[in-house]
Design a protein around this motif. Structure first.
Motif, PDB file in Angstrom:
ATOM      1  N   ARG A  47       0.863  -1.180   0.000  1.00  0.00           N
ATOM      2  CA  ARG A  47       0.000   0.000   0.000  1.00  0.00           C
ATOM      3  C   ARG A  47       0.902   1.233   0.000  1.00  0.00           C
ATOM      4  N   LEU A  48       0.339   2.366  -0.384  1.00  0.00           N
ATOM      5  CA  LEU A  48       1.068   3.626  -0.357  1.00  0.00           C
ATOM      6  C   LEU A  48       0.567   4.440   0.826  1.00  0.00           C
ATOM      7  N   ALA A  49       1.444   4.704   1.768  1.00  0.00           N
ATOM      8  CA  ALA A  49       1.046   5.378   3.012  1.00  0.00           C
ATOM      9  C   ALA A  49       0.473   6.761   2.763  1.00  0.00           C
ATOM     10  N   CYS A  50       0.880   7.425   1.678  1.00  0.00           N
ATOM     11  CA  CYS A  50       0.417   8.795   1.426  1.00  0.00           C
ATOM     12  C   CYS A  50      -1.071   8.858   1.089  1.00  0.00           C
ATOM     13  N   VAL A  51      -1.629   7.793   0.534  1.00  0.00           N
ATOM     14  CA  VAL A  51      -3.045   7.790   0.154  1.00  0.00           C
ATOM     15  C   VAL A  51      -3.831   6.691   0.867  1.00  0.00           C
ATOM     16  N   SER A  52      -3.273   6.132   1.939  1.00  0.00           N
ATOM     17  CA  SER A  52      -3.925   5.051   2.676  1.00  0.00           C
ATOM     18  C   SER A  52      -4.552   5.554   3.962  1.00  0.00           C
ATOM     19  N   ILE A  53      -5.814   5.191   4.137  1.00  0.00           N
ATOM     20  CA  ILE A  53      -6.570   5.543   5.338  1.00  0.00           C
ATOM     21  C   ILE A  53      -6.946   4.241   6.045  1.00  0.00           C
ATOM     22  N   PRO A  54      -6.557   4.085   7.315  1.00  0.00           N
ATOM     23  CA  PRO A  54      -6.875   2.827   8.004  1.00  0.00           C
ATOM     24  C   PRO A  54      -8.377   2.673   8.251  1.00  0.00           C
ATOM     25  N   GLU A  55      -8.859   1.493   7.957  1.00  0.00           N
ATOM     26  CA  GLU A  55     -10.258   1.148   8.223  1.00  0.00           C
ATOM     27  C   GLU A  55     -10.377   0.363   9.530  1.00  0.00           C
ATOM     28  N   THR A  56      -9.274  -0.288   9.925  1.00  0.00           N
ATOM     29  CA  THR A  56      -9.208  -1.095  11.143  1.00  0.00           C
ATOM     30  C   THR A  56      -7.859  -0.835  11.788  1.00  0.00           C
ATOM     31  N   ALA A  57      -7.627  -1.451  12.937  1.00  0.00           N
ATOM     32  CA  ALA A  57      -6.283  -1.439  13.512  1.00  0.00           C
ATOM     33  C   ALA A  57      -5.346  -2.102  12.509  1.00  0.00           C
ATOM     34  N   LEU A  58      -4.105  -1.613  12.442  1.00  0.00           N
ATOM     35  CA  LEU A  58      -3.156  -2.103  11.441  1.00  0.00           C
ATOM     36  C   LEU A  58      -1.830  -2.511  12.052  1.00  0.00           C
ATOM     37  N   LYS A  59      -1.193  -3.441  11.374  1.00  0.00           N
ATOM     38  CA  LYS A  59       0.230  -3.715  11.561  1.00  0.00           C
ATOM     39  C   LYS A  59       0.838  -3.461  10.195  1.00  0.00           C
ATOM     40  N   LEU A  60       1.801  -2.528  10.153  1.00  0.00           N
ATOM     41  CA  LEU A  60       2.301  -1.998   8.902  1.00  0.00           C
ATOM     42  C   LEU A  60       3.821  -1.948   8.909  1.00  0.00           C
ATOM     43  N   VAL A  61       4.429  -2.382   7.825  1.00  0.00           N
ATOM     44  CA  VAL A  61       5.870  -2.234   7.645  1.00  0.00           C
ATOM     45  C   VAL A  61       6.066  -1.094   6.651  1.00  0.00           C
ATOM     46  N   TYR A  62       6.603   0.012   7.126  1.00  0.00           N
ATOM     47  CA  TYR A  62       6.818   1.164   6.255  1.00  0.00           C
ATOM     48  C   TYR A  62       8.244   1.145   5.704  1.00  0.00           C
ATOM     49  N   GLY A  63       8.466   1.900   4.655  1.00  0.00           N
ATOM     50  CA  GLY A  63       9.794   1.929   4.035  1.00  0.00           C
ATOM     51  C   GLY A  63      10.002   0.802   3.046  1.00  0.00           C
ATOM     52  N   ALA A  64       8.918   0.172   2.615  1.00  0.00           N
ATOM     53  CA  ALA A  64       9.017  -0.991   1.729  1.00  0.00           C
ATOM     54  C   ALA A  64       9.365  -0.603   0.295  1.00  0.00           C
ATOM     55  N   GLU A  65       9.589   0.689   0.044  1.00  0.00           N
ATOM     56  CA  GLU A  65      10.073   1.076  -1.284  1.00  0.00           C
ATOM     57  C   GLU A  65      11.462   0.489  -1.542  1.00  0.00           C
ATOM     58  N   LEU A  66      12.097   0.000  -0.485  1.00  0.00           N
ATOM     59  CA  LEU A  66      13.412  -0.642  -0.600  1.00  0.00           C
ATOM     60  C   LEU A  66      13.300  -2.123  -0.942  1.00  0.00           C
ATOM     61  N   SER A  67      12.093  -2.669  -0.945  1.00  0.00           N
ATOM     62  CA  SER A  67      11.923  -4.106  -1.178  1.00  0.00           C
ATOM     63  C   SER A  67      12.107  -4.451  -2.653  1.00  0.00           C
ATOM     64  N   ASP A  68      12.477  -5.670  -2.893  1.00  0.00           N
ATOM     65  CA  ASP A  68      12.664  -6.141  -4.265  1.00  0.00           C
ATOM     66  C   ASP A  68      11.390  -6.005  -5.089  1.00  0.00           C
ATOM     67  N   GLY A  69      10.253  -6.038  -4.417  1.00  0.00           N
ATOM     68  CA  GLY A  69       8.974  -5.996  -5.126  1.00  0.00           C
ATOM     69  C   GLY A  69       8.715  -4.709  -5.885  1.00  0.00           C
ATOM     70  N   VAL A  70       9.201  -3.585  -5.407  1.00  0.00           N
ATOM     71  CA  VAL A  70       8.882  -2.299  -6.042  1.00  0.00           C
ATOM     72  C   VAL A  70      10.085  -1.379  -6.278  1.00  0.00           C
ATOM     73  N   THR A  71      11.216  -1.678  -5.703  1.00  0.00           N
ATOM     74  CA  THR A  71      12.328  -0.717  -5.705  1.00  0.00           C
ATOM     75  C   THR A  71      12.780  -0.279  -7.092  1.00  0.00           C
ATOM     76  N   ASP A  72      12.689  -1.153  -8.079  1.00  0.00           N
ATOM     77  CA  ASP A  72      13.157  -0.792  -9.420  1.00  0.00           C
ATOM     78  C   ASP A  72      12.253   0.222 -10.120  1.00  0.00           C
ATOM     79  N   ARG A  73      11.053   0.459  -9.590  1.00  0.00           N
ATOM     80  CA  ARG A  73      10.122   1.417 -10.200  1.00  0.00           C
ATOM     81  C   ARG A  73       9.924   2.690  -9.390  1.00  0.00           C
ATOM     82  N   VAL A  74      10.451   2.745  -8.186  1.00  0.00           N
ATOM     83  CA  VAL A  74      10.255   3.917  -7.337  1.00  0.00           C
ATOM     84  C   VAL A  74      10.929   5.119  -7.991  1.00  0.00           C
ATOM     85  N   LYS A  75      10.173   6.207  -7.996  1.00  0.00           N
ATOM     86  CA  LYS A  75      10.685   7.446  -8.627  1.00  0.00           C
ATOM     87  C   LYS A  75      11.307   8.356  -7.611  1.00  0.00           C
TER      88      LYS A  75
END
Length: 127
Positions: free
Chosen positions: A99-127
Motif C-alpha cells: 500500500r502507499l502510506a500517502c493515500v492510505s486511510i486505516p479502516e481497522t487497527a493495522l500492523k504496517l511495515v513502512y519503508g518498503a520502497e526498498l523491497s525487491d517488489g517495487v524498488t526498481d520502479r520507485v521514482k
C-alpha cells in the motif's frame, strides 16, 4: 480511532525477518528499538497514515504525496486500509499487501511495515 503499529522495513531486513510474518511485531515488542524502528500511532477517522506519521515527527520516505512515485510504499501485515487515487502499485503488488502510506486511510487497527520502497517488489520502479 484506528491504531497503527509500525515497523521499519530496514529493521525487518537487518533482522532477516519475513515481512509477511505477523510475529515480527511480537519480536519487536521484546527489543529496545527507536521510535523510528517500531511504534504505535493513532490515526483519526479519515486521516492518512503518512500525514499522521509526519505530524508526529516521524521521518518516513515521501516525495509526491499523491500515490504516483512509490516512495512511501508499505506492507500491510494485518488490518484493512482504503487507498484511493494511487497510480503506482500493480494489481499483483496490491495482492501482496503493498500500500502507499500517502493515500492510505486505516479502516481497522493495522500492523504496517513502512519503508518498503526498498523491497525487491517495487524498488526498481520507485521514482
Amino acid at each position: 480511532m484506528p491504531k497503527v503499529e509500525y515497523l521499519s522495513y530496514d529493521l525487518v531486513e537487518r533482522k532477516g525477518w519475513d515481512v509477511q510474518d505477523e510475529s515480527i511485531f511480537e519480536r519487536a515488542d521484546e527489543m529496545e528499538l527507536t521510535e523510528e524502528e517500531h511504534g504505535v500511532m493513532e490515526v483519526p477517522e479519515g486521516k492518512g497514515i503518512l500525514a499522521v506519521a509526519e505530524s508526529e515527527g516521524r521521518d518516513w520516505s515521501v516525495k509526491c504525496r499523491k500515490g504516483r512515485c512509490g516512495r512511501c510504499a508499505s506492507v500491510v501485515v494485518e488490518g484493512e486500509v482504503s487507498m484511493e487515487g494511487q497510480e503506482f502499485l500493480t494489481d499483483d503488488e496490491k495482492e501482496d499487501d503493498y500500500r502507499l502510506a500517502c493515500v492510505s486511510i486505516p479502516e481497522t487497527a493495522l500492523k504496517l511495515v513502512y519503508g518498503a520502497e526498498l523491497s525487491d517488489g517495487v524498488t526498481d520502479r520507485v521514482k
